[in-house]
Design a protein around this motif. Sequence first.
Motif, PDB file in Angstrom:
ATOM      1  N   LEU A 170       0.813  -1.215   0.000  1.00  0.00           N
ATOM      2  CA  LEU A 170       0.000   0.000   0.000  1.00  0.00           C
ATOM      3  C   LEU A 170       0.843   1.259   0.000  1.00  0.00           C
ATOM      4  CD1 LEU A 170      -2.616  -1.158   2.649  1.00  0.00           C
ATOM      5  CD2 LEU A 170      -2.784  -1.303   0.145  1.00  0.00           C
ATOM      6  N   ALA A 171       2.029   1.186   0.568  1.00  0.00           N
ATOM      7  CA  ALA A 171       2.902   2.363   0.619  1.00  0.00           C
ATOM      8  C   ALA A 171       4.323   1.929   0.923  1.00  0.00           C
ATOM      9  CB  ALA A 171       2.419   3.353   1.677  1.00  0.00           C
ATOM     10  N   LEU A 172       5.264   2.740   0.466  1.00  0.00           N
ATOM     11  CA  LEU A 172       6.671   2.650   0.846  1.00  0.00           C
ATOM     12  C   LEU A 172       7.096   4.082   1.120  1.00  0.00           C
ATOM     13  CD1 LEU A 172       9.424   1.183   1.131  1.00  0.00           C
ATOM     14  CD2 LEU A 172       9.758   1.557  -1.319  1.00  0.00           C
ATOM     15  N   PHE A 173       7.337   4.402   2.382  1.00  0.00           N
ATOM     16  CA  PHE A 173       7.502   5.814   2.721  1.00  0.00           C
ATOM     17  C   PHE A 173       8.610   6.022   3.755  1.00  0.00           C
ATOM     18  CE2 PHE A 173       4.500   4.091   5.780  1.00  0.00           C
ATOM     19  CZ  PHE A 173       4.826   4.697   6.984  1.00  0.00           C
ATOM     20  N   GLY A 174       9.032   7.259   3.879  1.00  0.00           N
ATOM     21  CA  GLY A 174       9.880   7.702   4.981  1.00  0.00           C
ATOM     22  C   GLY A 174      11.372   7.567   4.804  1.00  0.00           C
ATOM     23  N   GLY A 175      11.838   6.839   3.789  1.00  0.00           N
ATOM     24  CA  GLY A 175      13.258   6.547   3.682  1.00  0.00           C
ATOM     25  C   GLY A 175      14.152   7.772   3.679  1.00  0.00           C
ATOM     26  N   GLU A 176      13.680   8.864   3.092  1.00  0.00           N
ATOM     27  CA  GLU A 176      14.502  10.066   2.981  1.00  0.00           C
ATOM     28  C   GLU A 176      14.725  10.754   4.323  1.00  0.00           C
ATOM     29  OE1 GLU A 176      10.207  11.415   2.155  1.00  0.00           O
ATOM     30  OE2 GLU A 176      11.469   9.627   1.906  1.00  0.00           O
ATOM     31  N   HIS A 177      13.997  10.347   5.356  1.00  0.00           N
ATOM     32  CA  HIS A 177      14.118  10.979   6.668  1.00  0.00           C
ATOM     33  C   HIS A 177      15.050  10.227   7.611  1.00  0.00           C
ATOM     34  CE1 HIS A 177      10.955  13.875   5.758  1.00  0.00           C
ATOM     35  NE2 HIS A 177      10.227  12.880   5.288  1.00  0.00           N
ATOM     36  N   PHE A 178      15.746   9.210   7.107  1.00  0.00           N
ATOM     37  CA  PHE A 178      16.610   8.393   7.953  1.00  0.00           C
ATOM     38  C   PHE A 178      18.054   8.475   7.481  1.00  0.00           C
ATOM     39  CE2 PHE A 178      12.402   6.765   8.548  1.00  0.00           C
ATOM     40  CZ  PHE A 178      12.355   6.395   9.877  1.00  0.00           C
ATOM     41  N   THR A 179      18.983   8.425   8.451  1.00  0.00           N
ATOM     42  CA  THR A 179      20.400   8.459   8.131  1.00  0.00           C
ATOM     43  C   THR A 179      20.861   7.160   7.483  1.00  0.00           C
ATOM     44  OG1 THR A 179      20.833   9.985   9.953  1.00  0.00           O
ATOM     45  CG2 THR A 179      22.722   8.727   9.114  1.00  0.00           C
ATOM     46  N   ASP A 180      20.450   6.031   8.066  1.00  0.00           N
ATOM     47  CA  ASP A 180      20.877   4.735   7.551  1.00  0.00           C
ATOM     48  C   ASP A 180      19.823   3.683   7.880  1.00  0.00           C
ATOM     49  OD1 ASP A 180      22.260   2.656   6.475  1.00  0.00           O
ATOM     50  OD2 ASP A 180      24.032   2.827   7.755  1.00  0.00           O
ATOM     51  N   ASP A 181      19.908   3.065   9.061  1.00  0.00           N
ATOM     52  CA  ASP A 181      18.991   1.981   9.414  1.00  0.00           C
ATOM     53  C   ASP A 181      17.658   2.504   9.941  1.00  0.00           C
ATOM     54  OD1 ASP A 181      20.898   0.223   8.675  1.00  0.00           O
ATOM     55  OD2 ASP A 181      21.376  -0.508  10.685  1.00  0.00           O
ATOM     56  N   ILE A 182      16.589   2.005   9.338  1.00  0.00           N
ATOM     57  CA  ILE A 182      15.228   2.277   9.795  1.00  0.00           C
ATOM     58  C   ILE A 182      14.861   1.113  10.707  1.00  0.00           C
ATOM     59  CG2 ILE A 182      12.841   2.673   9.054  1.00  0.00           C
ATOM     60  CD1 ILE A 182      14.104   3.298   6.230  1.00  0.00           C
ATOM     61  N   GLU A 183      14.621   1.383  11.981  1.00  0.00           N
ATOM     62  CA  GLU A 183      14.545   0.286  12.953  1.00  0.00           C
ATOM     63  C   GLU A 183      13.168   0.179  13.614  1.00  0.00           C
ATOM     64  OE1 GLU A 183      16.372  -2.230  13.800  1.00  0.00           O
ATOM     65  OE2 GLU A 183      18.335  -1.870  12.913  1.00  0.00           O
ATOM     66  N   GLY A 184      13.137   0.205  14.962  1.00  0.00           N
ATOM     67  CA  GLY A 184      11.917  -0.103  15.706  1.00  0.00           C
ATOM     68  C   GLY A 184      10.717   0.740  15.318  1.00  0.00           C
ATOM     69  N   ILE A 185       9.534   0.125  15.346  1.00  0.00           N
ATOM     70  CA  ILE A 185       8.278   0.810  15.030  1.00  0.00           C
ATOM     71  C   ILE A 185       7.312   0.658  16.194  1.00  0.00           C
ATOM     72  CG2 ILE A 185       6.342   1.005  13.434  1.00  0.00           C
ATOM     73  CD1 ILE A 185       7.978  -0.382  11.330  1.00  0.00           C
ATOM     74  N   ALA A 186       6.682   1.764  16.587  1.00  0.00           N
ATOM     75  CA  ALA A 186       5.618   1.754  17.574  1.00  0.00           C
ATOM     76  C   ALA A 186       4.467   2.605  17.047  1.00  0.00           C
ATOM     77  CB  ALA A 186       6.108   2.291  18.918  1.00  0.00           C
ATOM     78  N   ILE A 187       3.229   2.226  17.380  1.00  0.00           N
ATOM     79  CA  ILE A 187       2.057   2.933  16.873  1.00  0.00           C
ATOM     80  C   ILE A 187       1.233   3.440  18.051  1.00  0.00           C
ATOM     81  CG2 ILE A 187       0.005   2.819  15.421  1.00  0.00           C
ATOM     82  CD1 ILE A 187       1.254   0.396  14.022  1.00  0.00           C
ATOM     83  N   SER A 188       1.128   4.762  18.177  1.00  0.00           N
ATOM     84  CA  SER A 188       0.249   5.344  19.192  1.00  0.00           C
ATOM     85  C   SER A 188      -1.146   5.480  18.583  1.00  0.00           C
ATOM     86  CB  SER A 188       0.773   6.702  19.655  1.00  0.00           C
ATOM     87  OG  SER A 188       0.772   7.642  18.599  1.00  0.00           O
ATOM     88  N   ILE A 189      -2.130   4.939  19.282  1.00  0.00           N
ATOM     89  CA  ILE A 189      -3.482   4.841  18.730  1.00  0.00           C
ATOM     90  C   ILE A 189      -4.456   5.665  19.566  1.00  0.00           C
ATOM     91  CG2 ILE A 189      -5.398   3.247  18.262  1.00  0.00           C
ATOM     92  CD1 ILE A 189      -3.311   1.118  17.621  1.00  0.00           C
TER      93      ILE A 189
END
Length: 342
Positions: A238-257
Amino acid sequence: MNKIKSILICLILASCGTQLPEIAPDVVTEKTLHDTDDPAIWVNSENPEESIVFGTDKDTDGAIYAFDLDGKIIESKTMRNFKRPNNVDVEYDVKLNDSTVTDIMIFTEREREQIRIFSVPDMKPLDNGGFKVFQDTRENEMSLPMGISIYRSPKSGKIYAIVGRKNGPKEGYLHQIELEPAGDHLAPKVVREFGMFSGKKEIEAIAVDDELGFIYCSDEGHGIRKYYAEPEMGDEELALFGGEHFTDDIEGIAISIYPNGKGQIIVSDQQEGTFNFFSREDNSFEYALNLGTTETDGCEVTTAALGDKFPNGLFVSMNDNDEKNFFYHDLSRLKEPVKAEE
């Protein structure tokens, strides 16, 4: 010489995200033995102040540590002698049979190529000793599980584990496994293999938005991938996003609901030492914060009020393996920085 040293220090600090003001943690946990990696938060609905933070200690002589809200190790709930436990998640009111439901904790045990499931808070095994995953291939670390997250379908009530691995194919990197009630345990059934992979590094961090029905995963050197959580909705990305906002490794994900689709996707920018905040509604970038951690692999969040200690919810993040601990922040402190007037 002193001038050169000062310049070097400034350059190092600028490259580590410290140009953002640090938001110091409210609590720093006691240290683990080896290498912290990923946390999960179990909310005690009867007594929120007795909620538990579980955290993996990623080593051949590994463990799942249990911490109280003061960051102290709860030895009676801590489980040891696992072979490189990697990521961990929890779920509530899971059906074992027609008369028994329990909260559960699930985690990957990488070196044994399996998933483990235990009841919470009594910490009893619910998996007949663990069940193997990714056994179709034995090469290039494709059989080694890493990331894991749980999805409870609002439509069917079924419970699924979404599992990633150390390495994998360009398509079908993730497995979705239904956890079926089986009397006194849960039995696995693979229902689909899906998910694209860039091939650059690995996909470890996985998080699921049950309410909106989306799976997010970090393709570490590439971007954040988004899929439907309901298997019958298909495997389309559905989407591939955010890569340009990271220095190198895109790691842990948490979702506030929060109600009405509000909330944020919070993702560790590992080498920058910061966290990026994206809109839960449209996945647009909002802001970044420096929470004092370094080299963060895993993070987790709850918006539930946890008594007087964390009345606004809790954000937990892993701190690097030299420190071997986790940081707690009251969720109200993770607000967008006020921009200085020009």
